[in-house]
Write a protein that holds these residues in place. Structure first.
Motif, PDB file in Angstrom:
ATOM      1  N   ASN B  51      38.303  67.113  55.045  1.00  0.00           N
ATOM      2  CA  ASN B  51      39.587  66.655  54.444  1.00  0.00           C
ATOM      3  C   ASN B  51      40.667  66.502  55.638  1.00  0.00           C
ATOM      4  O   ASN B  51      41.861  66.461  55.088  1.00  0.00           O
ATOM      5  CB  ASN B  51      40.066  67.962  53.499  1.00  0.00           C
ATOM      6  N   ARG B 291      54.574  62.909  48.673  1.00  0.00           N
ATOM      7  CA  ARG B 291      54.456  64.009  47.811  1.00  0.00           C
ATOM      8  C   ARG B 291      55.423  65.072  47.818  1.00  0.00           C
ATOM      9  O   ARG B 291      55.867  65.201  49.164  1.00  0.00           O
ATOM     10  CB  ARG B 291      53.092  64.691  47.971  1.00  0.00           C
ATOM     11  N   ILE B 293      56.120  69.035  47.013  1.00  0.00           N
ATOM     12  CA  ILE B 293      55.502  70.194  46.614  1.00  0.00           C
ATOM     13  C   ILE B 293      56.515  71.342  46.724  1.00  0.00           C
ATOM     14  O   ILE B 293      57.336  71.544  47.579  1.00  0.00           O
ATOM     15  CB  ILE B 293      54.386  70.533  47.649  1.00  0.00           C
ATOM     16  N   ILE B 341      46.620  63.912  54.139  1.00  0.00           N
ATOM     17  CA  ILE B 341      46.569  63.577  52.827  1.00  0.00           C
ATOM     18  C   ILE B 341      46.010  64.760  52.009  1.00  0.00           C
ATOM     19  O   ILE B 341      45.791  64.840  50.924  1.00  0.00           O
ATOM     20  CB  ILE B 341      45.593  62.126  52.808  1.00  0.00           C
ATOM     21  N   ASP B 342      45.536  65.790  52.886  1.00  0.00           N
ATOM     22  CA  ASP B 342      44.862  66.910  52.302  1.00  0.00           C
ATOM     23  C   ASP B 342      46.125  67.874  51.770  1.00  0.00           C
ATOM     24  O   ASP B 342      45.491  68.859  50.842  1.00  0.00           O
ATOM     25  CB  ASP B 342      44.312  67.705  53.128  1.00  0.00           C
ATOM     26  N   GLU B 344      48.494  68.954  49.004  1.00  0.00           N
ATOM     27  CA  GLU B 344      48.591  68.216  47.675  1.00  0.00           C
ATOM     28  C   GLU B 344      49.559  69.811  47.013  1.00  0.00           C
ATOM     29  O   GLU B 344      50.076  69.236  45.914  1.00  0.00           O
ATOM     30  CB  GLU B 344      47.370  68.129  46.906  1.00  0.00           C
ATOM     31  N   ARG B 345      49.066  70.775  47.178  1.00  0.00           N
ATOM     32  CA  ARG B 345      49.775  71.934  46.628  1.00  0.00           C
ATOM     33  C   ARG B 345      50.398  73.102  47.212  1.00  0.00           C
ATOM     34  O   ARG B 345      50.061  73.206  48.347  1.00  0.00           O
ATOM     35  CB  ARG B 345      48.804  72.168  45.376  1.00  0.00           C
ATOM     36  N   ASP B 348      47.883  74.888  49.289  1.00  0.00           N
ATOM     37  CA  ASP B 348      47.547  74.115  50.692  1.00  0.00           C
ATOM     38  C   ASP B 348      48.597  74.531  51.690  1.00  0.00           C
ATOM     39  O   ASP B 348      48.298  74.838  53.015  1.00  0.00           O
ATOM     40  CB  ASP B 348      47.416  72.495  50.508  1.00  0.00           C
TER      41      ASP B 348
END
Ligand code: ZN
Lengths: 368, 691
Positions: B51, B291, B293, B341-342, B344-345, B348
């Motif tokens: 990832n 993104r 978060i 790109i890994d 996401e939330r 992470d």
């Protein structure tokens, strides 16, 4: 004849009988001498001498013997000579009994010791027992792992080996285009079902069945499309563990894995966690343990690093919890997994893990 | 991936030694497989997690090193270029399939001189395992390893119509790639085409026709972002794996497209001469969204138990390029950089903080204990089974779960699987790995036979094996196959004793039967019944069906038929059994109940009768039971005899009958009378004779 015998002097009769005994006894007399000839007899000879001696006793002391007849006739002897005659008979009888008994006793002792000799055995011959079989090393290690986790409060779980994509991938947060899903890596049946590629599938089933909190491990067969070689097999055994509860953190993960490895590899074992990536955990960690062979100095087993890589772990990904119907805001959990085959390979220093499935008895015999 | 230490030091200014870096990078999740000294440099072999495509470059690793050392990445320096003319005057770019190619940028450098690379460049590439080709190709490769962005250089003169069209291939189109292989294309594959034909496999490899050659003077530098799934699918389908595809399929940085291209153009001008176009044609119709978060700092401690000061969290986030603003004290808004790109939330971000704060600082403690553990309900019974078989001399085998289709009709399956249409009941693998092993085994027998053959081939003559494992068949209902646990036993040769070279006697049917009975008795399962039966793989007359006490059939036992034995080249009798362990374990466990000890002695009488060979012991015992002779407590086999002095069609059976009363000691005459009666009825019923 009877008439003439009865006419004979009973004293003469007794003396004659005594003489006859002495004569017949001569061959037995040597057994009682100082240089007891009995030692020279074989067991068979001694037994036949014993029988001959018994016959001699019957002849001279038995119901029909002269002495016994004379004893019966004591009453008929004239009163004045009766006492003297009685003494004579008794003393002759005593002499005969004593002689026979002495010889008998020597013979008996000899027979006993000869028999003991003859019946002595070689106590070093192997005991009589059926050949014992051997359990497979994977079973031995698996049972140990299960016992350790049961003691730590875990339930042992299992489920199907052929799974739907949902349990094998989707529920484990493996994205739709992840390479693990490719038929390059995972076996599929003609119906499109997957042979489970990790026993994490069982975690989902177990959480769905039991809800949270839950503590379980799932040992079992898993399948990956690797061509057999010294370090790969298309089928192997894995243990996946899961602990979901309120307030579970990575500290609990570390504590649990470290405890397991201490119990498996000794109380001095040190465990190390390194960040890593798995789709089903976040944060994720791989764990290594200090080499049990060299104690961390570096050797062939640990490829000179002092550490042995064993498995993967992490905090259960919220998507996985959700897929199993558990609220990630209320519960958290850790999961870990490693190969039993790999552990077997390490513990017994196997150089070719294909041996695990050849079932060669010369291999199996080495494990207890 | 191979990383040059010197190169990395230029980019990160690290003060750590290669060996220190090995340790530090490993502990932030970039495991180092090895460090190799090479000509004044050290090369680190970095294991990059799947990832983290952002770490597939020197800049990427430098970013991690900078966070480790609280330093900064120093962007690679190069001279500004001489630029002249507009790219749009020289070429055009059209993306027809923006789903597979969201961004494509082209820029030209004209008047270059193709030559071998300068020594420093060739050496740098060779150190990290790359083969130098020519200056242009090497520069694109160098920038790829520096920045992680794959680039491609076309010979602009060879592009038909001076056009770049990014489109799906049309069925029937072909492309000869740089490796000289002509590749058939299909409509799922994205290609870079000129006006007429494909000139490159998008994100994987260029075409031979537009390759840079010694005659090339003008080069078109492609820098793009291709859809990861598309690149992966095409690469798999064509069996290709290139430096470019490896990066695109994991996810490149769509915001680095121009930076990398610019770096490449600068290096070309510096090394190969030439004049760059002033502009680049950057087709990027719909910019990728960033993104955002929501991050609760408290989650770090909740999930990891680490207590990290907020300032430390912020400096780690900043170091990683994660832009963060406090929406409230409890919730921060985080925007990860485009190369990550890994991320996401929230979890992470927790991991990012934990791995740079240090996993080694996490405590180690057992979770509070609040429930008791338990084995699988079957496990403890199966352990008894294993231990008993072990004592009886059986070694445990484990075989693969797949077998060849040649076994399809060779074996009698367990009754549960033994349907009329068994051929269609098999579970078949679409993609077996071992040639011909396409069936998920519906029986364990082929496996144990294989194991037996292996052992006999290695000089073993006496062998006993058992295996437990799943067997598979289609199920009548439901989506999933029927999986059942089975037990298989196999025995041949002598009934061996430890430390004795020769077995006292040969194994026979009754050894295997006895072993099976003992093993099941250890699990408190039984008694089993055995009836004479035919089974495909068993020899007629020496084969039995195994039934539960209630008459449910669960398996078979007997001597292997010649036909099967011959196929395996067995030259001695082999006995084999298999049964359905799932069914067996599902049956009620026998209750244990106390029976008072006898108060009066029993009297036993032996009797030997000659009966027809077809009469079974089970029948004789049942007859004895049915007679209900007073005080008769049952009969046991003493032995059977066939052979000399016995007619060929008869067998002598010696039974021991026990008589006992609970009220008194039986008198001899009473016993005699009852025994007579029993004998008479046996003789009558079986036209038997006393022997
Ligand atoms: Zn070591």
């Amino acid at each position: 004849m009877a008439e003439s015998q009865s006419q004979e002097d009973p004293r003469t009769q007794v003396e004659a009988a005594s003489k006859a005994f002495e004569h017949e006894f001569e061959r037995f007399a040597r057994f009682t001498g100082q240089y007891a000839a009995v030692q020279g007899l074989t067991l068979d000879q001694a037994e036949s001498e014993e029988r001959a001696l018994a016959e001699l006793r019957t002849r001279h002391l038995g119901k029909k013997s002269v002495l016994v007849n004379c004893k019966k006739s004591i009453g008929r002897v004239a009163t004045e000579g009766r006492a003297a005659f009685g003494q004579l008979v008794q003393s002759r009888e005593a002499e005969i009994v004593s002689a026979i008994e002495q010889a008998e006793s020597k013979l008996k002792d000899h027979i006993q010791s000869a028999r003991t000799q003859r019946e002595s055995i070689d106590v070093t011959l192997p005991g009589r027992r059926p050949r014992r079989g051997h359990l497979h090393p994977i079973t031995l290690v698996r049972e140990r792992l299960e016992d350790i986790f049961v003691a730590l409060g875990y339930a042992i779980e299992d489920d199907c080996e052929i799974e739907t994509d949902f349990y094998n991938f989707d529920a484990l947060n493996i994205p739709p285009n992840h390479p693990a899903r490719a038929s390059q890596d995972t076996f599929y049946t003609t119906e499109g079902l997957a042979l489970r590629s990790q026993t994490s599938t069982v975690q989902i089933h177990a959480m769905q069945r039991r809800g949270a909190p839950v503590r379980m491990i799932a040992p079992g067969r898993v399948f990956r499309r690797d061509t057999p070689d010294p370090t790969h097999n298309p089928m192997f055994f894995q243990v996946e563990g899961l602990c979901v509860d309120r307030g579970i953190s990575m500290a609990h993960l570390k504590g649990t894995v470290a405890e397991l490895l201490r119990r498996m590899f000794g109380s001095k074992t040190v465990t190390r966690f390194r960040p890593s990536y798995f789709p089903f955990t976040e944060p994720s960690a791989e764990f290594d343990f200090s080499c049990f062979k060299c104690g961390g100095l570096g050797c062939r087993i640990c490829k000179n690093s002092g550490w042995i890589e064993l498995g993967g772990s992490g905090m259960v990904h919220p998507n996985v919890l959700r897929a199993a119907g558990v609220d990630p805001e209320e519960f958290s959990g850790f999961a870990f997994g490693f190969g039993i085959d790999r552990m077997v390979g390490l513990m017994y220093e196997l150089d070719d893990i294909r041996l695990l499935f050849e079932n060669d008895v010369r291999f199996l015999e080495q494990f207890e | 991936m191979l990383i040059s230490y010197n190169w990395l030091r230029e980019l990160s200014g690290t003060t750590l030694t290669p060996l220190e870096l090995r340790e530090r990078l490993t502990m932030v999740g970039l495991a180092i497989d090895g460090v190799e000294e090479k000509d004044g440099d050290s090369v680190l072999d970095v294991e990059v997690p799947s990832n983290r495509p952002d770490c597939l470059s020197h800049v990427g690793i430098a970013r991690e090193v900078a966070v480790i050392e609280s330093g900064k990445v120093r962007p690679p320096s190069s001279k500004p270029v001489r630029a002249e003319g507009r790219a749009t005057d020289l070429t055009s770019v059209e993306i027809r399939d923006t789903d597979l190619c969201p961004r494509y940028a082209a820029r030209l450098v004209c008047g270059v001189k193709i030559a071998p690379s300068p020594a420093w460049l060739a050496k740098q590439l060779e150190e990290i395992g790359q083969r130098p080709i020519n200056n242009i190709a090497d520069i694109t490769n160098y920038v790829l390893h520096e920045q992680g962005q794959p680039l491609h250089a076309f010979d602009s003169a060879k592009l038909g119509g001076q056009r770049i069209v990014v489109r799906r291939a049309t069925p029937g189109e072909k492309l000869k790639t740089l490796d000289g292989v002509e590749r058939p294309l299909d409509a799922d594959m994205l290609v870079i085409a000129d006006a007429e034909r494909p000139v490159a496999l998008a994100g994987i490899m260029g075409g031979e026709d537009s390759e840079i050659s010694i005659q090339t003077t003008d080069v078109l530098i492609e820098s793009a972002y291709f859809n990861p799934d598309s690149v992966r699918r095409t690469a798999r389908k064509l069996g290709m794996d290139t430096e470019a595809s490896r990066r695109f399929e994991r996810g490149a940085d769509y915001e680095n497209v121009l930076r990398a291209q610019n770096r490449c153009v600068e290096l070309i001008c510096e090394i190969a001469g030439g004049v760059a176009t002033e502009d680049t044609i950057d087709v990027y119709p719909s910019p990728m969204p960033s993104r955002r978060i929501a991050f609760r700092p408290a989650r770090v401690e909740n999930l990891t138990s680490l207590s990290v000061a907020e300032t430390d969290m912020k400096s780690i986030l900043t170091g990683l390029g994660i832009v963060h603003t406090e929406e409230s004290h409890a919730v921060w808004k985080c925007v990860p950089p485009t190369w990550r790109i890994d991320i996401e939330r929230e979890e992470d971000l927790v991991e990012e903080i934990a791995r740079h704060f240090g996993y080694d600082k996490i405590d180690s403690e057992l979770p509070p204990s609040n429930q008791s553990g338990e084995h699988q309900p079957r496990e403890l019974r199966i352990r008894k089974l294993r231990r008993t078989l072990q004592i009886l001399g059986f070694d445990e085998a484990i075989n693969f779960s797949f077998i060849e289709a040649v076994h399809d009709n060779q074996f009698e399956l367990i009754p549960e699987f033994n349907t009329e249409d068994s051929k269609h009941a098999f579970i078949t693998l679409k993609n077996p790995i071992i040639e011909n092993e396409v069936r998920m085994r519906p029986t364990l027998i082929p496996g144990v036979l294989n194991s037996l053959r292996h052992n006999l081939n290695h000089g073993v003559r006496s062998c006993r094996l058992f295996e437990t494992g799943r067997i598979f068949a289609k199920s009548d209902s439901g989506e999933l196959p029927n999986e059942r646990e089975a037990l298989s036993l196999i025995a041949t040769g002598g009934a061996s004793e430890e430390n004795r070279a020769q077995a006292p006697r040969e194994t026979d049917f009754y050894d295997l039967k006895g072993s099976l009975e003992a093993a099941l008795a250890a699990m408190n399962r039984g008694p089993l019944r055995f009836t004479k039966a035919q089974a495909k793989h068993l020899r007629e007359g020496q084969s039995a069906m195994i039934l539960l006490a209630d008459g449910t059939p669960i398996g078979s036992l007997g001597r292997l038929a010649e036909s099967v034995s011959d196929a395996y080249k067995f030259r001695q009798p082999v006995y084999v059994a298999e049964l359905d362990l799932t069914r067996l374990l599902a049956a009620e466990e026998l209750p244990v109940q106390y029976e008072p000890l006898p108060r009066y002695p029993s009297v036993v009488r032996d009797l030997t009768i000659l009966v027809g060979r077809q009469i079974t012991l089970e029948e004789l015992l049942r007859t004895i039971e049915e007679q209900q002779v007073d005080d008769c407590r049952g009969a046991q086999l003493v032995g059977t005899y066939e052979g000399a002095n016995i007619p060929e069609d008869r067998r002598a059976v010696t039974l021991r009958i026990e008589y006992r009363s609970d009220e008194r000691t039986l008198r001899d005459e009473e016993v005699e009378e009852r025994h007579r009666g029993l004998i008479d009825s046996l003789l009558r019923q079986y036209s038997a004779q006393l022997h």
